[in-house]
Motif scaffolding. Structure first.
Motif, short mmCIF file in Angstrom:
data_model
loop_
_atom_site.label_atom_id
_atom_site.label_comp_id
_atom_site.label_asym_id
_atom_site.label_seq_id
_atom_site.Cartn_x
_atom_site.Cartn_y
_atom_site.Cartn_z
N LYS A 1 18.19 2.06 74.93
CA LYS A 1 19.24 2.61 74.31
C LYS A 1 20.50 1.70 74.80
CE LYS A 1 21.73 6.72 72.98
NZ LYS A 1 22.40 5.99 72.21
N ALA A 2 21.18 0.91 73.83
CA ALA A 2 22.14 0.00 74.40
C ALA A 2 23.68 0.97 74.42
CB ALA A 2 22.43 -0.99 73.23
N PRO A 3 24.45 0.68 75.13
CA PRO A 3 25.60 1.46 75.04
C PRO A 3 26.41 1.58 73.99
CG PRO A 3 25.65 -0.20 77.07
CD PRO A 3 24.47 -0.28 76.08
N SER A 4 26.30 0.33 72.98
CA SER A 4 27.23 0.38 71.50
C SER A 4 26.10 -0.46 70.82
CB SER A 4 28.41 -0.09 71.89
OG SER A 4 28.23 -1.69 72.23
N ARG A 5 26.56 -0.25 69.22
CA ARG A 5 25.76 -0.89 68.29
C ARG A 5 25.72 -2.36 68.29
NH1 ARG A 5 23.84 0.98 63.73
NH2 ARG A 5 24.68 -0.86 62.56
N ASP A 6 27.11 -2.92 68.91
CA ASP A 6 27.02 -4.39 69.19
C ASP A 6 26.80 -4.80 70.39
OD1 ASP A 6 27.47 -4.78 66.31
OD2 ASP A 6 29.81 -4.39 66.35
N HIS A 7 26.35 -4.27 71.30
CA HIS A 7 25.90 -4.54 72.80
C HIS A 7 25.04 -5.89 72.58
CE1 HIS A 7 24.25 -4.60 76.68
NE2 HIS A 7 25.51 -3.99 77.11
N PRO A 8 25.53 -6.84 73.41
CA PRO A 8 24.75 -8.26 73.61
C PRO A 8 23.22 -7.89 73.88
CG PRO A 8 26.65 -8.39 74.87
CD PRO A 8 26.67 -6.83 74.48
N ALA A 9 22.76 -6.81 74.34
CA ALA A 9 21.17 -6.65 74.52
C ALA A 9 20.64 -6.46 73.35
CB ALA A 9 21.26 -5.46 75.54
N LEU A 10 21.29 -6.27 72.32
CA LEU A 10 20.45 -6.10 70.79
C LEU A 10 20.37 -7.37 70.02
CD1 LEU A 10 22.40 -2.80 69.92
CD2 LEU A 10 20.18 -2.92 70.58
N TYR A 11 21.29 -8.60 70.49
CA TYR A 11 21.06 -9.73 69.91
C TYR A 11 20.08 -10.63 70.34
CZ TYR A 11 24.71 -7.98 67.21
OH TYR A 11 25.83 -7.30 66.36
N ARG A 12 19.42 -11.30 69.51
CA ARG A 12 18.52 -12.45 70.10
C ARG A 12 18.57 -13.66 69.07
NH1 ARG A 12 16.42 -8.14 72.36
NH2 ARG A 12 14.98 -8.32 74.15
N ASP A 13 18.37 -14.89 69.42
CA ASP A 13 18.13 -15.71 68.71
C ASP A 13 16.71 -16.77 68.52
OD1 ASP A 13 18.28 -17.30 70.92
OD2 ASP A 13 19.78 -18.27 70.67
N LEU A 14 15.74 -16.03 69.09
CA LEU A 14 14.66 -16.62 69.15
C LEU A 14 13.30 -15.76 68.94
CD1 LEU A 14 12.73 -19.38 69.92
CD2 LEU A 14 12.75 -18.41 72.42
N LEU A 15 12.57 -16.00 68.02
CA LEU A 15 11.23 -15.06 68.01
C LEU A 15 9.99 -15.88 67.59
CD1 LEU A 15 10.71 -14.57 64.40
CD2 LEU A 15 12.94 -13.95 64.75
N ARG A 16 8.86 -15.13 67.58
CA ARG A 16 7.52 -16.01 67.19
C ARG A 16 6.80 -15.01 66.39
NH1 ARG A 16 3.18 -19.24 70.71
NH2 ARG A 16 1.68 -19.68 69.02
N THR A 17 6.29 -15.51 65.44
CA THR A 17 5.44 -14.68 64.45
C THR A 17 4.16 -15.16 64.71
OG1 THR A 17 5.32 -16.76 62.64
CG2 THR A 17 7.32 -15.48 62.69
N ASN A 18 3.23 -14.61 64.05
CA ASN A 18 1.76 -14.81 63.85
C ASN A 18 1.67 -15.76 62.84
OD1 ASN A 18 2.08 -13.41 61.37
ND2 ASN A 18 0.59 -11.90 61.70
N ARG A 19 0.34 -16.00 62.38
CA ARG A 19 0.13 -16.99 61.44
C ARG A 19 0.83 -16.77 60.09
NH1 ARG A 19 -3.67 -20.97 61.09
NH2 ARG A 19 -4.02 -21.97 58.83
N VAL A 20 1.74 -17.73 59.74
CA VAL A 20 2.53 -17.42 58.41
C VAL A 20 1.60 -17.50 57.03
CG1 VAL A 20 4.47 -18.19 56.94
CG2 VAL A 20 4.71 -18.19 59.75
N HIS A 21 1.94 -16.54 56.40
CA HIS A 21 1.30 -16.70 54.94
C HIS A 21 2.36 -17.32 53.97
CE1 HIS A 21 -0.65 -15.79 51.09
NE2 HIS A 21 0.55 -15.11 50.69
N TRP A 22 2.00 -18.80 53.84
CA TRP A 22 2.95 -19.51 52.85
C TRP A 22 2.72 -19.44 51.31
CZ3 TRP A 22 6.60 -21.49 55.53
CH2 TRP A 22 6.62 -21.50 56.92
N ILE A 23 3.49 -19.26 50.49
CA ILE A 23 3.37 -18.95 49.17
C ILE A 23 3.16 -20.02 48.41
CG2 ILE A 23 4.39 -17.98 46.80
CD1 ILE A 23 5.86 -16.10 48.93
N ALA A 24 3.74 -21.33 48.32
CA ALA A 24 3.62 -22.32 47.45
C ALA A 24 2.87 -23.27 48.04
CB ALA A 24 4.91 -22.97 46.86
#
Length: 126
Positions: free
Chosen positions: A2-25
């Motif tokens: 639980k962060a102290p506010s809705r905009d607390h820096p602990a809620l923000y991230r700029d990196l993530l990893r997915t599982n194997r991507v399902h590509w459409i085209a």
């Protein structure tokens, strides 16, 4: 968490990893295969604004996603959906997320205070 506010820096991230991507085209897009990286846009919540990002392709078909600016409340288990213009390229489930902006700021603050201590040892304050 639980962060102290809705905009607390602990809620923000700029990196993530997915599982194997399902590509459409294209499985995966030629540019991503050729360059190993590709600029596109990401959405991980229905009706949220698209976020510019860079995909890095991993050997197993998963991707690392680096956001141009940190986004709020990225959560493992959500789906990252990738777009190029109006075209939906595909999606992957978010497996891992990088450190929060708050954690990164704390690390930087610690490094700066360590550097200051080192400098103080060399040059005593007068």
């Amino acid at each position: 968490f639980k962060a102290p506010s809705r905009d607390h820096p602990a809620l923000y991230r700029d990196l993530l990893r997915t599982n194997r991507v399902h590509w459409i085209a294209e499985e995966p897009p030629a540019e991503l295969v050729r360059e190993k990286m590709m600029e596109c846009h990401l959405r991980f919540r229905h009706q949220m604004a698209l976020v510019p990002c860079v995909l890095t392709l991993n050997q197993d078909g998963s991707v690392w996603v680096t956001l141009v600016k940190p986004a709020r409340a990225i959560t493992p288990g959500q789906f990252a959906v990738f777009y190029k213009g109006d075209e939906c390229l595909g999606s992957g489930k978010i497996l891992r997320i990088g450190p929060s902006v708050y954690t990164l700021q704390q690390g930087r603050n610690r490094e700066e205070s360590i550097k200051k201590e080192e400098i103080d040892k060399i040059e005593p304050a007068t």
